[in-house]
Design an enzyme around this catalytic site. Structure first.
Site, short mmCIF file in Angstrom:
data_model
loop_
_atom_site.label_atom_id
_atom_site.label_comp_id
_atom_site.label_asym_id
_atom_site.label_seq_id
_atom_site.Cartn_x
_atom_site.Cartn_y
_atom_site.Cartn_z
N HIS A 191 129.09 43.58 -4.14
CA HIS A 191 130.47 43.55 -4.91
C HIS A 191 130.29 42.25 -6.00
CE1 HIS A 191 129.99 40.60 -1.15
NE2 HIS A 191 130.83 39.67 -2.03
N GLU A 235 130.57 31.70 -4.97
CA GLU A 235 130.25 31.58 -3.50
C GLU A 235 128.84 30.91 -3.21
OE1 GLU A 235 132.27 35.86 -2.42
OE2 GLU A 235 130.10 35.48 -2.25
N HIS A 260 126.26 32.80 -5.59
CA HIS A 260 126.48 33.84 -6.51
C HIS A 260 127.74 33.43 -7.12
CE1 HIS A 260 124.52 35.82 -2.67
NE2 HIS A 260 123.77 35.90 -3.83
N HIS A 309 126.06 40.91 -5.97
CA HIS A 309 125.36 40.60 -4.92
C HIS A 309 125.78 41.56 -3.70
CE1 HIS A 309 128.95 38.19 -4.93
NE2 HIS A 309 128.81 37.99 -3.52
N HIS A 350 134.54 47.51 5.58
CA HIS A 350 134.28 46.16 6.22
C HIS A 350 135.29 45.44 5.31
CE1 HIS A 350 131.14 42.89 6.49
NE2 HIS A 350 131.89 42.29 5.63
#
Length: 424
Positions: free
Chosen positions: A326, A332, A356, A362, A283
């Site tokens: 991560h 964020e 976060h 998260h 990803h």
């Protein structure tokens, strides 16, 4: 509605032929007896490629107003951070309840988070909920650039430079100092905004991506000059050093007949974003979804990034496809415009948001994780979804606005309950 295309191009536009001078910006007598006024969005001595300014040719200069006084209808404390220490907990909020009483965009602004000040960069994250158009009043901010992200309801934004119409899946940036007012094109409007105190937004460098990809400069649109000549009484609400002030005008301040320069409001359709993704495995980091960035003096470290997660094909093989678990340096704030975000099966709703902060763990909730590890991987298109993120190198802190507590989902952490210890 006509627009001028190209990000940070130098544009010239006139509502009346002959209103723009061509020999010098501030002639002794401007065409049509207009007033010449320069609007500078950068220091005069900035390098040429960073120098932002526009020349406005208007019926009356901006100085024609009465003294400012405090705008007491808006609680100024909403702009301030809570006095207690910010916790490292993940946080999530439900959508605002749509306004029922007549509330326009200014009074419907709800400051949620902030991580700086007009003197030291950073930003303020807002939600807004409006049920009426702004009537004979306008707004501007000397503190920061406003980036508007509609979630429900279309807006007609009249600026000194002309008109911009935006709907959900479109955004608008109104640089600091520019006056504007907002009319609703539906019964109500809700959405998000961020006020950027740092460097002006720019489209990110593409590096190894090459000449194409992400947001294309030609898809950003500036307004064509338009003006109002009516002697209608107007209230001008101005944000200065985190306080709101008002002054009275005996005319409509949207009276720019022509303009020339590279400092102006603009819009962008997020559906035109050219999404880049992996066609092999893993990803990719969310940075490849960056639409606009407000840089810092440290290369690659953003004051604010505006990032989107749009419809796209997922084709990676042997890969955990949703956003991975991560922790990271950046803080964020995420919002959802439409659909379902691919890292949350439930609870994260359009119009809501999550935070976060730096190194806050998260990732996908339990149900999303279990589905992702069990599914047979084949090319699949993510459809009917559009999420976004305001990402910053500085920690966001909740404001003193009571609404922040009223709509908080205090059970957010429960979405990770039930994740089992690896058994081997």
């Amino acid at each position: 509605m006509d627009y001028l295309s190209g990000f940070k191009n130098t544009h010239s536009t006139s509502a009346i032929p002959g209103a723009l001078p061509f020999q010098q910006n501030s002639p002794q007598i401007a065409p049509l007896n207009l007033y010449a006024e320069q609007l500078s969005g950068s220091a005069f001595t900035m390098p040429r490629d960073k120098n932002l300014r526009s020349w406005l040719y208007r019926l009356l200069p901006s100085v024609a107003h009465k003294k400012f006084s405090p705008y007491t209808h808006f609680d100024q404390k909403k702009f301030l951070c809570k006095e207690e220490a910010i916790s490292p907990n993940q946080q999530r909020w439900m959508p605002l309840t749509p306004a029922t009483d007549p509330v326009d965009f200014v009074d419907g602004l709800e400051p949620f988070l902030r991580n700086g000040s007009p003197q030291n960069a950073g930003s303020i994250v807002y939600l807004y909920s409006a049920s009426s158009s702004m009537k004979n009043r306008c707004f501007s901010s000397a503190d920061g650039d406003f980036l508007l992200v509609p979630q429900d309801g279309s807006l007609l934004i009249t600026t000194e430079f002309g008109k911009l119409e935006i709907a959900p899946t479109e955004i608008c940036v109104i640089p600091r100092g520019i006056k504007f007012f907002i009319e609703l094109l539906s019964s109500h409007a809700t959405g998000y905004a961020i006020e950027n105190f740092g460097e002006p937004f720019e489209i990110p460098s593409l590096g190894p991506i090459g000449a194409n990809g992400l947001a294309n400069a030609r898809h950003f649109f500036a307004p064509v000059a338009a003006f109002e000549k009516a002697n209608t009484a107007f209230t001008w609400i101005h944000k200065f050093q985190d306080h709101l002030y008002k002054t009275e005008l005996d005319h409509n301040p949207m009276n720019v007949v022509a303009w020339y320069g590279n400092y102006y409001p603009y819009k962008y359709d997020l559906k035109l974003f050219n999404t880049i993704g992996t066609v092999s495995f893993d990803h990719p980091d969310p940075s490849i979804f960056t639409v606009l960035t407000s840089p810092t003096q440290t290369p690659g470290l953003a004051n604010v990034d505006f990032v989107i997660f749009p419809e796209r094909w997922m084709v990676a093989e042997g890969t955990f496809r949703p956003p991975y678990y991560h922790r990271n340096l950046m803080s964020e704030y995420m919002g959802l415009i439409t659909g379902v975000y691919d890292a949350k099966a439930e609870g994260f709703m359009p119009g809501g948001g999550s935070l976060h902060n730096a190194f806050s763990s998260h990732g996908p909730d339990k149900d999303t994780y279990q589905k992702a590890v069990a599914q047979t991987l084949k090319p699949e298109k993510q459809q009917g979804t559009l999420a976004f993120m305001f990402e910053s190198s500085m920690v966001f802190k909740p404001t003193q606005n009571p609404t922040v507590d009223e709509v908080e989902d205090t059970n957010y952490q429960d979405c990770w309950k039930g994740l089992e210890m690896a058994d081997f």
